[in-house]
Motif scaffolding. Structure first.
Motif, PDB file in Angstrom:
ATOM      1  N   CYS A  92      39.043  36.727  32.890  1.00  0.00           N
ATOM      2  CA  CYS A  92      40.451  36.990  33.351  1.00  0.00           C
ATOM      3  C   CYS A  92      40.666  36.580  34.812  1.00  0.00           C
ATOM      4  CB  CYS A  92      40.312  38.551  33.385  1.00  0.00           C
ATOM      5  SG  CYS A  92      40.070  39.566  31.914  1.00  0.00           S
ATOM      6  N   LEU A  93      39.773  36.540  35.665  1.00  0.00           N
ATOM      7  CA  LEU A  93      40.037  36.008  37.045  1.00  0.00           C
ATOM      8  C   LEU A  93      40.368  34.474  36.669  1.00  0.00           C
ATOM      9  CD1 LEU A  93      37.430  37.941  39.326  1.00  0.00           C
ATOM     10  CD2 LEU A  93      39.826  37.749  39.675  1.00  0.00           C
ATOM     11  N   GLU A  94      39.680  33.847  36.166  1.00  0.00           N
ATOM     12  CA  GLU A  94      39.748  32.405  35.991  1.00  0.00           C
ATOM     13  C   GLU A  94      40.982  32.087  35.376  1.00  0.00           C
ATOM     14  OE1 GLU A  94      37.146  28.718  34.094  1.00  0.00           O
ATOM     15  OE2 GLU A  94      37.135  30.472  33.154  1.00  0.00           O
ATOM     16  N   GLN A 111      35.532  42.363  49.131  1.00  0.00           N
ATOM     17  CA  GLN A 111      34.533  43.255  48.890  1.00  0.00           C
ATOM     18  C   GLN A 111      33.849  43.765  47.683  1.00  0.00           C
ATOM     19  OE1 GLN A 111      35.804  46.902  51.168  1.00  0.00           O
ATOM     20  NE2 GLN A 111      34.489  46.421  52.748  1.00  0.00           N
ATOM     21  N   PRO A 112      33.571  42.455  46.735  1.00  0.00           N
ATOM     22  CA  PRO A 112      33.271  42.871  45.478  1.00  0.00           C
ATOM     23  C   PRO A 112      31.750  43.255  45.678  1.00  0.00           C
ATOM     24  CG  PRO A 112      33.189  40.436  45.995  1.00  0.00           C
ATOM     25  CD  PRO A 112      34.026  41.213  47.091  1.00  0.00           C
ATOM     26  N   ARG A 113      31.337  44.191  44.666  1.00  0.00           N
ATOM     27  CA  ARG A 113      30.008  44.739  44.824  1.00  0.00           C
ATOM     28  C   ARG A 113      29.018  43.780  44.348  1.00  0.00           C
ATOM     29  NH1 ARG A 113      29.718  50.654  42.119  1.00  0.00           N
ATOM     30  NH2 ARG A 113      31.451  51.478  43.143  1.00  0.00           N
ATOM     31  N   LEU A 120      30.795  36.108  40.373  1.00  0.00           N
ATOM     32  CA  LEU A 120      31.837  35.238  40.945  1.00  0.00           C
ATOM     33  C   LEU A 120      31.250  34.127  41.106  1.00  0.00           C
ATOM     34  CD1 LEU A 120      34.407  37.839  42.427  1.00  0.00           C
ATOM     35  CD2 LEU A 120      34.623  36.776  40.371  1.00  0.00           C
ATOM     36  N   SER A 121      30.355  33.929  41.971  1.00  0.00           N
ATOM     37  CA  SER A 121      29.591  32.945  42.501  1.00  0.00           C
ATOM     38  C   SER A 121      28.833  31.943  41.341  1.00  0.00           C
ATOM     39  CB  SER A 121      28.585  33.246  43.413  1.00  0.00           C
ATOM     40  OG  SER A 121      27.752  32.125  43.965  1.00  0.00           O
ATOM     41  N   PRO A 126      37.516  27.750  41.354  1.00  0.00           N
ATOM     42  CA  PRO A 126      38.137  27.373  42.395  1.00  0.00           C
ATOM     43  C   PRO A 126      39.331  28.369  42.903  1.00  0.00           C
ATOM     44  CG  PRO A 126      38.539  26.218  40.300  1.00  0.00           C
ATOM     45  CD  PRO A 126      37.591  27.079  39.829  1.00  0.00           C
ATOM     46  N   GLY A 127      39.820  28.989  41.938  1.00  0.00           N
ATOM     47  CA  GLY A 127      41.038  29.953  42.399  1.00  0.00           C
ATOM     48  C   GLY A 127      40.533  31.201  43.080  1.00  0.00           C
ATOM     49  N   VAL A 128      39.301  31.222  43.476  1.00  0.00           N
ATOM     50  CA  VAL A 128      38.931  32.610  44.021  1.00  0.00           C
ATOM     51  C   VAL A 128      38.113  32.214  45.471  1.00  0.00           C
ATOM     52  CG1 VAL A 128      37.333  34.454  43.789  1.00  0.00           C
ATOM     53  CG2 VAL A 128      38.816  33.630  41.868  1.00  0.00           C
ATOM     54  N   ARG A 129      38.346  33.177  46.282  1.00  0.00           N
ATOM     55  CA  ARG A 129      38.001  33.176  47.465  1.00  0.00           C
ATOM     56  C   ARG A 129      37.288  34.371  47.990  1.00  0.00           C
ATOM     57  NH1 ARG A 129      36.791  28.591  47.353  1.00  0.00           N
ATOM     58  NH2 ARG A 129      37.828  27.147  48.141  1.00  0.00           N
ATOM     59  N   VAL A 130      35.948  34.703  48.018  1.00  0.00           N
ATOM     60  CA  VAL A 130      35.467  35.951  48.233  1.00  0.00           C
ATOM     61  C   VAL A 130      35.153  36.308  49.713  1.00  0.00           C
ATOM     62  CG1 VAL A 130      33.314  37.380  47.684  1.00  0.00           C
ATOM     63  CG2 VAL A 130      34.101  35.930  45.817  1.00  0.00           C
TER      64      VAL A 130
END
Length: 167
Positions: A92-94, A111-113, A120-121, A126-130
């Protein structure tokens, strides 16, 4: 068959213990104006993202990112109180962040658990920054935008709060 992780005592972790099953997914959008930054839009998610509601999560996230783009807001996703229970949550995130990645941008995920951060790692989206905190996510929005590499290197934020960030 469902795979469950257990604590040292042999009990399911507290985030998974809930009479009647997983916590329902709750989504709320908060719009704010921050001096020096402008408009931000935070999608706050709470509960469990699993096969039963992954589509709802995907639609809400895509709508959030799309609306933020049209309204010239900085989109953020707060996963402080979320448990991912299936691979569909990461997909979904992708899907929702693909347009951001193609534009050289990324969705700030706050703040993901630890298990969500690890998922996610491992996905290398590429469209996500934690970010470890909302403060660090907002600070990163102040920084000049640069194209994001396809698989960003792990940074200090994914391991914990940056110096000076309140925890």
């Amino acid at each position: 068959m469902e795979s469950r992780s257990l604590t040292d005592s042999g009990q399911p972790p507290p985030a998974r213990v809930r009479p009647g099953g997983p916590a329902p997914l709750l989504l709320q959008t908060v719009h704010e104006h921050r001096p020096g930054l402008g408009a931000i839009s935070v999608l706050k998610a709470r509960g469990t993202v699993d096969d039963s509601n992954a589509r709802q999560f995907a639609e809400a996230l895509a709508e959030h990112v799309g609306h933020a783009g049209q309204a010239a807001e900085h989109p953020l996703l707060d996963l402080t109180e979320v448990y991912f229970a299936c691979a569909a949550a990461v997909r979904c995130l992708e899907r929702a962040t693909g347009p951001l990645a193609r534009a050289g941008r990324a969705l700030a995920v706050v703040q993901p658990r630890p298990h969500v951060r690890e998922a996610l790692s491992n996905a290398g989206l590429p469209g996500v920054r934690v970010h470890a905190t909302l403060v660090s996510a907002l600070h990163a929005l102040h920084a000049p935008r640069q194209p994001h590499p396809a698989h960003p290197p792990a940074d200090r934020e994914t391991a914990g709060a940056e110096p000076g960030d309140p925890t």
